[in-house]
Design an enzyme around this catalytic site. Structure first.
Site, mmCIF file in Angstrom:
data_model
loop_
_atom_site.group_PDB
_atom_site.id
_atom_site.type_symbol
_atom_site.label_atom_id
_atom_site.label_comp_id
_atom_site.label_asym_id
_atom_site.label_seq_id
_atom_site.Cartn_x
_atom_site.Cartn_y
_atom_site.Cartn_z
ATOM 1 N N GLU A 1 93.684 28.426 13.959
ATOM 2 C CA GLU A 1 93.894 26.949 13.502
ATOM 3 C C GLU A 1 95.197 26.865 13.095
ATOM 4 O OE1 GLU A 1 91.316 28.921 12.387
ATOM 5 O OE2 GLU A 1 89.511 27.907 13.332
ATOM 6 N N SER B 1 81.705 21.774 20.359
ATOM 7 C CA SER B 1 80.919 21.253 19.116
ATOM 8 C C SER B 1 82.181 19.958 18.740
ATOM 9 C CB SER B 1 81.335 22.110 17.990
ATOM 10 O OG SER B 1 80.290 23.306 18.318
ATOM 11 N N LEU C 1 107.765 30.800 6.029
ATOM 12 C CA LEU C 1 107.985 31.902 7.232
ATOM 13 C C LEU C 1 106.920 32.027 8.076
ATOM 14 C CD1 LEU C 1 109.388 34.652 4.728
ATOM 15 C CD2 LEU C 1 110.824 33.359 6.389
ATOM 16 N N ASN D 1 115.924 44.304 9.889
ATOM 17 C CA ASN D 1 117.046 44.978 8.932
ATOM 18 C C ASN D 1 116.198 45.822 7.922
ATOM 19 O OD1 ASN D 1 115.817 42.934 7.330
ATOM 20 N ND2 ASN D 1 117.383 41.803 7.339
ATOM 21 N N ASP E 1 111.596 40.066 9.482
ATOM 22 C CA ASP E 1 110.532 40.572 9.022
ATOM 23 C C ASP E 1 109.436 39.817 8.391
ATOM 24 O OD1 ASP E 1 111.488 43.740 9.472
ATOM 25 O OD2 ASP E 1 112.834 42.801 7.962
ATOM 26 N N GLY E 2 109.866 38.824 7.715
ATOM 27 C CA GLY E 2 109.036 37.975 6.769
ATOM 28 C C GLY E 2 108.121 37.246 7.828
ATOM 29 N N HIS F 1 82.650 17.436 12.068
ATOM 30 C CA HIS F 1 81.667 18.178 11.119
ATOM 31 C C HIS F 1 82.528 17.907 9.784
ATOM 32 C CE1 HIS F 1 80.842 19.841 14.908
ATOM 33 N NE2 HIS F 1 79.687 20.253 14.385
ATOM 34 N N ARG G 1 79.007 14.758 12.395
ATOM 35 C CA ARG G 1 78.406 15.379 13.266
ATOM 36 C C ARG G 1 76.997 14.716 13.715
ATOM 37 N NH1 ARG G 1 73.894 19.565 12.594
ATOM 38 N NH2 ARG G 1 73.458 20.546 14.427
ATOM 39 N N PHE H 1 88.057 23.759 8.642
ATOM 40 C CA PHE H 1 89.146 24.759 9.039
ATOM 41 C C PHE H 1 90.495 24.082 8.994
ATOM 42 C CE2 PHE H 1 84.952 26.456 10.752
ATOM 43 C CZ PHE H 1 84.458 27.063 9.586
HETATM 44 C C1 TPP Z 1 105.345 31.388 3.897
HETATM 45 C C2 TPP Z 1 106.513 31.839 3.022
HETATM 46 N N1 TPP Z 1 106.226 32.868 1.966
HETATM 47 C C3 TPP Z 1 107.203 33.161 1.312
HETATM 48 C C4 TPP Z 1 108.375 32.633 1.468
HETATM 49 C C5 TPP Z 1 109.840 33.261 0.473
HETATM 50 N N2 TPP Z 1 110.609 34.041 1.311
HETATM 51 C C6 TPP Z 1 111.742 33.613 1.528
HETATM 52 S S1 TPP Z 1 112.530 34.731 2.500
HETATM 53 C C7 TPP Z 1 111.379 35.878 2.177
HETATM 54 C C8 TPP Z 1 111.497 37.289 2.577
HETATM 55 C C9 TPP Z 1 111.935 37.463 3.904
HETATM 56 O O1 TPP Z 1 112.236 38.552 4.458
HETATM 57 P P1 TPP Z 1 112.872 39.028 6.016
HETATM 58 O O2 TPP Z 1 112.372 37.767 6.967
HETATM 59 O O3 TPP Z 1 112.878 40.282 6.247
HETATM 60 O O4 TPP Z 1 114.424 38.184 5.607
HETATM 61 P P2 TPP Z 1 115.569 39.054 5.105
HETATM 62 O O5 TPP Z 1 115.655 39.360 3.720
HETATM 63 O O6 TPP Z 1 115.741 40.120 6.247
HETATM 64 O O7 TPP Z 1 116.855 38.240 5.599
HETATM 65 C C10 TPP Z 1 110.394 35.611 1.291
HETATM 66 C C11 TPP Z 1 109.228 36.192 0.806
HETATM 67 C C12 TPP Z 1 108.767 31.966 2.604
HETATM 68 N N3 TPP Z 1 110.056 31.322 2.700
HETATM 69 N N4 TPP Z 1 107.724 31.387 3.185
HETATM 70 C C1 NAG Z 2 76.787 16.709 21.306
HETATM 71 C C2 NAG Z 2 77.372 18.191 21.979
HETATM 72 O O1 NAG Z 2 77.791 18.096 22.972
HETATM 73 N N1 NAG Z 2 76.978 19.099 21.267
HETATM 74 C C3 NAG Z 2 77.406 20.463 21.768
HETATM 75 C C4 NAG Z 2 78.174 21.213 20.767
HETATM 76 O O2 NAG Z 2 78.421 22.220 20.938
HETATM 77 C C5 NAG Z 2 77.300 23.051 21.400
HETATM 78 C C6 NAG Z 2 77.898 24.503 21.478
HETATM 79 O O3 NAG Z 2 78.860 24.995 20.534
HETATM 80 C C7 NAG Z 2 76.626 22.688 22.467
HETATM 81 O O4 NAG Z 2 75.564 23.582 22.871
HETATM 82 C C8 NAG Z 2 76.161 21.303 22.169
HETATM 83 O O5 NAG Z 2 75.405 20.830 23.269
HETATM 84 MG MG MG Z 3 114.396 41.732 6.734
#
Ligand code: TPP
Ligand code: NAG
Ligand code: MG
Ligand code: NAG
Ligand code: NAG
Ligand code: NAG
Length: 640
Positions: free
Chosen positions: A377, A345, A78, A147, A117-118, A427, A486, A403
């Site tokens: 991310e 960075s 979801l 719903n 909703d999910g 990094h 880095r 990340f």
């Molecule tokens: C990331 C993620 N977490 C959990 C699930 C499991 N899941 C599938 S449907 C659902 C509930 C969805 O609710 P909603 O979007 O409101 O759908 P409705 O029941 O209204 O059809 C969940 C938790 C999933 N598919 N993906």
């Molecule tokens: C090598 C380089 O460009 N480094 C940069 C990394 O990012 C910082 C700021 O987030 C800069 O100060 C550095 O010059």
């Molecule tokens: Mg729902």
């Protein structure tokens, strides 16, 4: 060109669908989507529908891109589909800005996405929604199935925020329809109103009843399990069907949908004509657009990849990555980069490149190729999937390797869907130094190396960095994570692009070796240093660089066995958890726990990752195997 992403849906939307331009891609409730595709003439037969959720069917339990005709993105987890839709809308907006002309606009139309909703509870959707509002993506229309039910029951137990107010504050155009099960006119009008809004994405909150018409309507009982026989019977009767018949499409329904398909085909023809005119008047733009949409790369781009001499200065591979991107951007308009707020960075922004921003912000333009993702991310990963799914765009995104784990939900969908997405993951180890263990990836590589259809690269120098980009850009249906240092890395003698593009090669060769050290990235230089020390002690050591396991695995057996050959023990050295290295080595040296904060040379010393210590470790391995005796066989030689 318009896209319709469905992250989930309810029956009521069946009646909305024909109002839209093309089709589709949903989540767990994809039965509806398959039915729509079938009725609209996509390559899905009634037998395919009957094989729903069966092995090798065209109708898997969640819709899969590249698997079923008309499915535009893979969804199910979801929130992802919603964020994909933001990516599709960014792609449309960008391509329109680049290719549309005053007199001919081949790229127009909207991206539609259904969500529940999910999806709205998921963080990834919030990240994407916030960015979509900032970017003023007027071509995006989201339809929210409000719903009040999710799997645990009434949303009163966990989800009571005011969604309309949330989206208003994101900068969206917010509409609602109170009787989403029956008021088709209101739905139609809301969509039209959404289309008219050019400067804001639109969300239409449809108040609906789940399982409308079933005896269990309005309860979570209808969310996941099939209705009971008597319930199906009364439901069919209520909607005017013969309860005895199954898998039947009444002629009126077939004809109604055929008319929609015909209208779509006519619109497509009109569009082809428009494109023909565009081709005559703007042949260069047309040629480039066609090449991009087809997924071809321009002639000769590879020659722009930088190469280095062994005498060149040591450079951080994140900087080498910037050099590659700077060299390629002028010849590869397909590249659309960005960073999750680590531009400086990560070195992802090519000098003088324009930001992708609404003109009104004064910060850039929709022609811009650099996306400021903000600290989002996961949103970035899912949006990049949408950009890749649109076609003509090769998205890359920068953040710290650590990340990328935040975005793992999107990364595995890139791999599963075959989206060419490139992560500029800087990094890449304890070598980041002072930021310490919260920022130092240890387990990350093992996770991504285990992910099917994903290339995890860890280049050791300039030529290897160019090789990573070469292979990543050619891999049109495989995402890549390029882990970059880095700290500065020396240019390795004998590291050609051609060698590194094989995923692994001998960087330092000797005959009659006592030991082979296999390593990646910043530790290859350390391994070469250790080999030098051991050589002085009369111990012959080869060094192998293995920047991408999966690419190496795909090489011919003979080549692989020439790199990781029998005859002497093989020791792996890497500043990560050693998990997985057993496949390529007899002995493993790496981190057994988390990293530490400090100047990077001190951190490397603390964990024994120095030429001097690796020489000691290497000697220990050589002595052990000498004492043990017996034949030493390459770890690659196995039955399976
Ligand atoms: C990331 C993620 N977490 C959990 C699930 C499991 N899941 C599938 S449907 C659902 C509930 C969805 O609710 P909603 O979007 O409101 O759908 P409705 O029941 O209204 O059809 C969940 C938790 C999933 N598919 N993906
Ligand atoms: C090598 C380089 O460009 N480094 C940069 C990394 O990012 C910082 C700021 O987030 C800069 O100060 C550095 O010059
Ligand atoms: Mg729902
Ligand atoms: C798509 O764009 C064309 C031309 O730009 C327009 O005529 C048509 O109404 C649009 N369709 C939708 C569904 O937005
Ligand atoms: C990089 O590759 C080029 C061309 O393949 C080669 O000439 C050069 O020696 C390589 N550089 C290093 C540092 O190995
Ligand atoms: C590089 O390759 C050449 C030719 O194979 C070899 O003579 C040289 O020793 C190699 N350099 C290193 C550092 O292994």
């Amino acid at each position: 060109m318009s896209s319709l992403v469905q992250t989930r849906a309810t029956l009521v939307l069946l009646w909305v669908w024909p109002l839209l331009h093309t089709s589709s891609s949903p989540g767990y409730s994809c039965a509806l989507q398959y039915i729509m595709l079938h009725l609209l003439g996509y390559k899905l037969t009634m037998d395919d529908l009957k094989a729903f959720r069966q092995v090798d069917s065209r109708t898997p339990g969640h819709p899969e891109y590249h698997h079923t005709d008309g499915i535009e993105v893979t969804t199910g987890p979801l929130g992802q589909g919603f964020a994909n839709a933001v990516g599709l809308a960014i792609a449309q907006t960008h391509m329109a800005a680049v290719y549309n002309k005053e007199d001919i606009s081949p790229i127009s139309n909207h991206t539609y996405v259904f969500l529940g909703d999910g999806c709205l509870m998921e963080g990834v959707a919030s990240e994407a929604a916030s960015l979509a509002g900032h970017l003023q993506l007027g071509s995006l229309i989201a339809i929210y199935d409000d719903n009040h039910i999710s799997i645990d029951g009434d949303t009163a137990c966990a989800f009571t925020e005011n969604v309309e107010q949330r989206f208003l504050s994101y900068g969206w155009h917010v509409l609602h329809v109170d009787h989403g099960d029956t008021d088709l006119e209101a739905i139609h009008n809301a969509i039209e109103e959404g289309q008219k809004e050019k400067n804001k994405p639109t969300i239409i909150r449809l108040r609906t009843i789940i399982g409308y018409g079933s005896k269990q309507q309005g309860t979570h009982g209808v969310h996941g399990s099939p209705l009971k026989a008597d319930d199906i019977e009364q439901l069919k009767t209520r909607f005017g069907f013969d309860p005895k018949q199954k898998y039947v499409v009444p002629d009126e329904v077939r004809n109604a949908y055929a008319a929609v398909a015909q209208r779509g085909a006519a619109l497509e023809q009109e569009w082809e004509q428009l494109l023909g005119k565009y081709c005559q008047k703007y042949p260069n733009e047309h040629a480039e657009l066609s090449r991009r949409i087809k997924g071809d790369l321009p002639e000769g781009w590879e020659s722009k990849l930088p190469v280095y001499k062994p005498t060149d200065a040591a450079v951080a591979s994140r900087k080498l990555s910037e050099t590659v991107l700077t060299a390629l951007t002028p010849v590869l308009p397909d590249l659309m980069g960005g960073s999750a707020d680590l531009t400086g960075s990560n070195l992802t922004k090519v000098p003088k490149s324009v930001d992708f921003q609404p003109e009104s912000t004064g910060l850039g333009s929709y022609k811009g190729i650099y996306i400021r993702y903000g600290v989002r991310e996961h949103g970035m990963g899912a949006i990049m999937n949408g950009l890749a799914a649109y076609g003509g765009i090769i998205p890359f995104g920068g953040t710290f390797l650590n990340f990328v784990s935040y975005a793992a939900g999107a990364v595995r969908l890139s791999a599963l869907s075959g989206h060419q997405v490139i992560w500029v993951a800087t990094h890449d180890s304890i070598g980041l130094g002072e930021d310490g263990p919260t920022h130092q990836p240890v387990e990350t590589a093992a996770h991504f190396r285990a992910t099917p259809n994903l290339h995890f690269w860890r280049p050791a120098d300039g030529n290897e960095t160019s090789a990573a980009y070469l292979v990543a850009l050619k891999a049109r249906t495989t995402p890549s994570i390029i882990a970059l240092s880095r700290q500065n890395l020396p240019q390795l003698e004998n590291s050609t692009i051609e060698h590194a593009a094989k995923g692994g090669y001998v960087v330092h060769e000797v005959e009659g070796e006592h030991l082979t050290i296999v390593s990646t990235g910043s530790e290859v230089g350390i391994a070469v240093e250790a080999a030098g020390i051991l050589e002085k002690e009369g111990c012959k050591v080869r060094v192998v660089s293995l920047p991408c396991w999966r690419v190496f695995d795909a090489q011919p057996e003979e080549y692989k066995l020439s790199v990781l050959r029998s005859g002497a023990p093989i020791l792996s050295v890497e500043a990560y958890a050693t998990y997985g290295w057993e496949r390529y080595s007899h002995e493993q040296f790496g981190l057994s726990a988390w990293g530490a904060s400090g100047p990077y040379q001190k951190v490397y010393e603390k964990f024994g990752l120095t030429g001097k210590n690796i020489a000691v470790v290497g000697k220990k391995v050589v002595d052990f195997y000498k004492k043990k005796g017996g034949e030493i066989v390459s770890p690659l030689i196995k039955a399976l």
